[in-house]
Enzyme design. Sequence first.
Site, short mmCIF file in Angstrom:
data_model
loop_
_atom_site.label_atom_id
_atom_site.label_comp_id
_atom_site.label_asym_id
_atom_site.label_seq_id
_atom_site.Cartn_x
_atom_site.Cartn_y
_atom_site.Cartn_z
N ASN A 82 9.39 36.02 96.62
CA ASN A 82 10.51 35.18 97.06
C ASN A 82 10.13 33.71 97.23
O ASN A 82 10.95 32.83 97.01
CB ASN A 82 11.04 35.72 98.39
CG ASN A 82 11.88 34.70 99.12
OD1 ASN A 82 13.03 34.45 98.76
ND2 ASN A 82 11.30 34.06 100.13
N TYR A 155 12.20 23.19 87.96
CA TYR A 155 12.67 24.39 88.66
C TYR A 155 13.32 25.37 87.68
O TYR A 155 13.06 26.57 87.71
CB TYR A 155 13.67 23.97 89.75
CG TYR A 155 14.09 25.07 90.68
CD1 TYR A 155 13.19 25.63 91.58
CD2 TYR A 155 15.39 25.55 90.68
CE1 TYR A 155 13.58 26.63 92.44
CE2 TYR A 155 15.79 26.56 91.54
CZ TYR A 155 14.88 27.10 92.42
OH TYR A 155 15.27 28.10 93.28
N ALA A 157 12.81 25.57 84.43
CA ALA A 157 11.77 26.11 83.54
C ALA A 157 10.99 27.20 84.25
O ALA A 157 10.69 28.26 83.67
CB ALA A 157 10.84 25.00 83.09
N ILE A 188 23.05 29.83 97.91
CA ILE A 188 23.08 30.60 99.15
C ILE A 188 22.99 29.61 100.33
O ILE A 188 22.27 28.62 100.26
CB ILE A 188 21.89 31.60 99.20
CG1 ILE A 188 21.86 32.47 97.94
CG2 ILE A 188 21.94 32.45 100.46
CD1 ILE A 188 23.09 33.34 97.70
#
Lengths: 246, 79
Positions: A82, A155, A157, A188
């Site tokens: 994550n 980001y 890529a 989110i």
Amino acid sequence: MIVEGSIALVTGGASGIGLGIATDLLNKGIKVIIFDINQNKLDVLNKNFIKYNVDITDYELVQETINDIIKKYKRIDVLVNNAGVIYNEPLINLMNPSNMKHSYDNFKKNININLNSVFIMSSIVIEQMVLKRTKGVVINISSISANGNAGQTAYSAAKAGVEAMTKTWAKELGAFGIRNVAISPGFIDTDSTNEALNSQTIKHIKRNTPLKRLGEVVNIAQGIVYAIENDFVNGTVLEIDGGLII
Amino acid sequence: MNEKLKKVLADVFNLKENDINKDLTKDDVSSWDSLTQMDLVTSLESEFYIELEMLEIASLTSVKTIIDTLINKGVNLDS
């Protein structure tokens, strides 16, 4: 496969989406190990978490820490990759004419945080899954930006790379019963989203999302549980984005 | 202020036309960033039939400098 006593490792689990995922798994009776680079955030977490202060771009440190975990807890059933950092920089910045190009150092730094770290964590944990014959699952948090998002070269890529690795490992490791799944969240409602995007942009995103709102952390946690429980899901990118297309 | 320019700025920065005035600068508009700057340049060029130089593009950081630049390029903003 979700059963009490399973062991899950969540990177970047001390805040935001990671903490939501970790908490949800803990509430389901899973032993949850959290890796996070922020010691202060680790310090205030629920004592039922097993906490490690780890920089997941440091290969040797990750290897040592995983060895320690295997010694203590014997196996890892679930890895949730994550941890990551949202980063915005256009390829060409017209507002800075003396130095318009995207910084190469920033590009490399972001690929290291958002892509290389997933390789480091997964290769080391999956090696243990193979050695222990654990029919585990690796869940990589991608992003809607994997499709290419203006202003997010590095980001986007990195996240496209994460999805490609997920599909590759699904094919390579399926024979061992090790599944690889990606979850691709839209926008989110977290601190990192609110820090990375200005209020005007967030309004624009809400307007363009068919459900007219940002997602909640719990929506991603629900996707994680689905990916763990449904043991015929493999190589899939699960989009949880309210129907937004970028 | 020229209505056509107001409309361009409102579209680019996602603002109401009533909110556009000569005193507005990029610091007042949260959506005025490096990406919308590209939209601004292409919109001004296509709406006013001009081609902007790099130095002119760099100067477009307020409504006033946009107006000055357009006037210098020979655009009539009186209407």
